[in-house]
Write a protein that holds these residues in place. Structure first.
Motif, short mmCIF file in Angstrom:
data_model
loop_
_atom_site.label_atom_id
_atom_site.label_comp_id
_atom_site.label_asym_id
_atom_site.label_seq_id
_atom_site.Cartn_x
_atom_site.Cartn_y
_atom_site.Cartn_z
N UNK A 200 44.60 22.52 44.89
CA UNK A 200 44.53 23.30 45.79
C UNK A 200 45.07 24.20 46.47
N UNK A 201 44.94 25.83 46.99
CA UNK A 201 45.79 27.22 46.72
C UNK A 201 46.23 27.56 45.49
N UNK A 202 45.16 27.45 45.19
CA UNK A 202 45.41 28.04 43.17
C UNK A 202 44.77 29.69 43.47
N UNK A 203 44.88 30.38 42.48
CA UNK A 203 45.11 31.55 42.43
C UNK A 203 43.66 32.08 43.31
N UNK A 204 42.72 33.39 43.32
CA UNK A 204 41.72 33.54 43.54
C UNK A 204 41.31 35.45 42.98
N UNK A 235 43.95 40.44 42.32
CA UNK A 235 43.75 38.64 41.81
C UNK A 235 45.67 37.87 43.45
N UNK A 236 45.07 36.99 43.65
CA UNK A 236 45.09 36.05 44.93
C UNK A 236 45.53 35.66 44.72
N UNK A 249 49.43 39.65 47.64
CA UNK A 249 47.78 39.51 46.55
C UNK A 249 48.22 40.98 45.65
N UNK A 250 48.39 41.48 44.38
CA UNK A 250 47.60 42.79 44.09
C UNK A 250 46.36 43.17 43.47
N UNK A 251 46.30 44.64 43.96
CA UNK A 251 44.62 45.18 43.37
C UNK A 251 44.66 46.55 42.66
N UNK A 252 43.79 46.33 42.00
CA UNK A 252 44.28 48.09 41.29
C UNK A 252 42.43 48.32 41.28
N UNK A 280 50.08 46.55 46.02
CA UNK A 280 50.73 45.26 46.12
C UNK A 280 50.88 44.54 47.43
N UNK A 281 50.34 43.76 47.89
CA UNK A 281 50.76 43.40 49.14
C UNK A 281 51.09 41.79 49.35
N UNK A 282 51.50 41.37 50.81
CA UNK A 282 51.85 40.19 50.93
C UNK A 282 51.25 40.17 52.59
N UNK A 283 50.76 39.18 53.10
CA UNK A 283 49.73 39.04 54.43
C UNK A 283 50.13 37.82 55.07
#
Length: 286
Positions: A200-204, A235-236, A249-252, A280-283
């Motif tokens: 549960x609550x693993x990376x996506x 990668x979240x 989250x990190x996004x390229x 790179x974001x935090x929501x």
């Protein structure tokens, strides 16, 4: 693309989802939130530059300046199914996204580092689970006066039903600029995601893909029709923070522009066809 944090937040027990619109291109996403009718949403992000709809937006895609964005908004559930006890079907949504960077010499108006403020208000409708639509109005301003004010009216759609199409999370939006250069903008894309762990609550892992077209001088006066595409990987990771479950989250992305659109960035920005764009974001949502 992320002027625009992709907000996908895992919430505590009693969770529900709300539709939420991006202030840059009006695309919809779904956010998991807790119980109740009022749901604040906060996000922060760092980028290697700032590009709006594939075009230069005050910062080149390099590490010369790293713009910082802070967004605050949320949703209010106006109507529910099953006599007011089921999932929400009608929502008031809003968000203010604000960008800050190290100002250039020509950014003289104070506050010099606060270069953009995009403010959205809209009504979202979910007739059935997995289908969301919204009508939004966005006012884009520049507090330090480096850019002009523009207004945009949009219709936007998201499909996330539990079927083959829904797992691709297709989204569409059509925007009419009511103040500014005028013209229309259309965007379509998919954002399939895959859980990398059974816990549960693993990376996506996400694979966003988008195509956008500005019609009839939308990007600039007399600019005609211009197009871009973007694709990449994200990668979240859910985290516990501030009384809510949040997502780091990190996004390229790779932005690919047509010849007309890339030339529009001269002389302030790069005219490269292919641009690497990282965020790179935090929501957080409650």
């Amino acid at each position: 693309m992320p002027a625009a944090v992709a907000l996908v937040v895992t919430a505590p027990a009693g969770a529900q989802t709300i539709p939420f619109a991006d202030t840059e291109d009006a695309t919809l996403s779904e956010i998991d939130v807790g119980s109740g009718n009022i749901h604040p949403v906060v996000s922060i992000d760092l980028r290697n530059g700032d590009y709006a709809r594939g075009a230069y937006d005050d910062d080149n895609a390099d590490l010369g300046r790293v713009p910082f964005h802070f967004s605050v908004g949320g949703a209010v559930v106006l109507r529910r199914q099953e006599g007011g006890e089921g999932e929400g079907t009608l929502f008031l949504i809003g968000q203010s996204s604000n960008g800050f960077h190290a100002p250039r010499l020509n950014e003289r108006a104070r506050p010099r580092s606060w270069y953009e403020s995009n403010n959205l208000l809209g009504i979202a409708w979910r007739p059935v689970k997995g289908v969301s639509a919204a009508a939004t109005y966005t006012i884009k301003t520049s507090p330090n006066a480096i850019a002009t004010t523009s207004h945009e009216a949009s219709l936007t759609f998201l499909y996330t039903a539990d079927d083959r199409v829904g797992r691709l999370k297709p989204r569409l939006a059509v925007t009419r600029r009511t103040r500014g250069n005028g013209g229309f903008y259309t965007i379509g894309g998919i954002a399939p995601s895959f859980e990398l762990s059974k816990r549960e609550n693993g990376p996506t892992l996400g694979l966003p893909l988008t195509v956008g077209i500005g019609w009839d001088g939308f990007y600039a006066a007399d600019s005609g029709t211009r197009a871009y595409g973007s694709g990449g990987i994200s990668l979240s990771q859910p985290v516990s923070l501030g009384g809510a479950k949040a997502t780091l989250q990190a996004e390229v992305l790779a932005l690919v522009r047509d010849n007309q659109l890339r030339r529009l960035d001269a002389p302030s920005g790069t005219t490269a066809t292919l641009i690497p764009y990282a965020t790179v974001s935090l929501a957080m949502a409650w």
